[in-house]
Design a protein around this motif. Sequence first.
Motif, PDB file in Angstrom:
ATOM      1  N   PRO A  21       0.809  -1.233   0.000  1.00 52.03           N
ATOM      2  CA  PRO A  21       0.000   0.000   0.000  1.00 52.03           C
ATOM      3  C   PRO A  21       0.834   1.271   0.000  1.00 52.03           C
ATOM      4  N   GLN A  22       1.923   1.283   0.777  1.00 54.18           N
ATOM      5  CA  GLN A  22       2.773   2.469   0.825  1.00 54.18           C
ATOM      6  C   GLN A  22       3.436   2.726  -0.527  1.00 54.18           C
ATOM      7  N   GLU A  23       3.860   1.659  -1.205  1.00 53.84           N
ATOM      8  CA  GLU A  23       4.479   1.803  -2.521  1.00 53.84           C
ATOM      9  C   GLU A  23       3.461   2.300  -3.549  1.00 53.84           C
ATOM     10  N   ARG A  24       2.258   1.758  -3.483  1.00 61.95           N
ATOM     11  CA  ARG A  24       1.216   2.214  -4.409  1.00 61.95           C
ATOM     12  C   ARG A  24       0.914   3.697  -4.199  1.00 61.95           C
ATOM     13  N   GLN A  30       3.460  10.222  -7.637  1.00 62.24           N
ATOM     14  CA  GLN A  30       4.281  10.538  -8.810  1.00 62.24           C
ATOM     15  C   GLN A  30       3.414  10.761 -10.037  1.00 62.24           C
ATOM     16  N   VAL A  31       2.361   9.962 -10.189  1.00 57.70           N
ATOM     17  CA  VAL A  31       1.444  10.152 -11.314  1.00 57.70           C
ATOM     18  C   VAL A  31       0.765  11.515 -11.194  1.00 57.70           C
ATOM     19  N   LYS A  35       5.190  12.898 -12.932  1.00 60.02           N
ATOM     20  CA  LYS A  35       6.534  12.336 -13.020  1.00 60.02           C
ATOM     21  C   LYS A  35       6.562  10.970 -13.695  1.00 60.02           C
ATOM     22  N   CYS A  36       5.423  10.301 -13.773  1.00 62.89           N
ATOM     23  CA  CYS A  36       5.392   8.991 -14.415  1.00 62.89           C
ATOM     24  C   CYS A  36       3.970   8.683 -14.860  1.00 62.89           C
ATOM     25  N   ILE A  49       5.915   3.955 -16.363  1.00 63.30           N
ATOM     26  CA  ILE A  49       6.720   4.569 -17.423  1.00 63.30           C
ATOM     27  C   ILE A  49       7.179   5.937 -16.936  1.00 63.30           C
ATOM     28  N   ALA A  50       8.481   6.156 -16.975  1.00 65.37           N
ATOM     29  CA  ALA A  50       9.048   7.426 -16.515  1.00 65.37           C
ATOM     30  C   ALA A  50       9.971   7.995 -17.580  1.00 65.37           C
TER      31      ALA A  50
END
Length: 287
Positions: A21-24, A30-31, A35-36, A49-50
């Motif tokens: 969950p923290q990574e998501r 970032q989205v 940024k990605c 995709i970055a």
Amino acid sequence: LSLPVREVIGITALQHSRARPQERQQVKQQVHEGKCVVILSQSGEVQRIAVVSVLKLARPDCRFLVHLGTVNSHSGKVKASCELPGSKSREGETPINTIDRLLNGPLHAFANALVVEENECRSERSKAKKFGMTTLYVRTVHTAVLDPEKVRPLVASITMRTSSKATSDFPSRDNWDMFVMAQSEDKVAPDTGSESQDLLAGFKFRLCGWLTEEEFDMYRSDRGQKTLQIAIDDIRITPHTLRAAARSLPTSRHGSFETLRNARSAGSDVGDIGGDTLGAEPHSLDV
């Protein structure tokens, strides 16, 4: 696609991700910042995709600028990472715009000393350890060489003593010419007028140096990363040095990378293009 549409696509794709969950949440942020992009492939795999722009900045001695590691602002310890200076493109940025942002921020000391050589775009696919998903990096490498006489003083340079660990398998650090680089995590640099340690939280700090092509290739490998960590393990960066690096960030813009590239094509003197200087005195630290 507009940013709101990309956010909807990204949030939908992340629902199928096996990331924690923290990574998501980090990827979702970032989205949101542009940024990605996150998509769901035809095979059902979640892909990030970055777009990344990096600067390969070489000196006349063929050594080029490298991030050697990230600095913990509380302990002063350095965690090894061997990579070219660069950044993910933000919403609305072209690759050139991204390099402009770096030259008007953490790389400001070199902004008026560049001779632009070439640009190279390549795609790289890798597993992002931090986010637990496949990432496709669309990377543009901008190559430039330095005119040493036009480089501004580095206010957080580090004078290294020869390492007692130096062996045939462990090169000496004498030619690395290391310094600390600050980068604001916000679009506006935090106020650095106070001596408070808390104010450093608004910055990322990196230990930088100058490596040969052979050294760079070696330290990028898994084995090389461990060797690099041993090489910089005895370095402790003081809060005084971190504040000096943070205060060195410019308050006005320099000439753009696009202008420098055009000046090269026209045969102009790139040293006459740019903004103000800060007049900061170099700050050295014996480690």
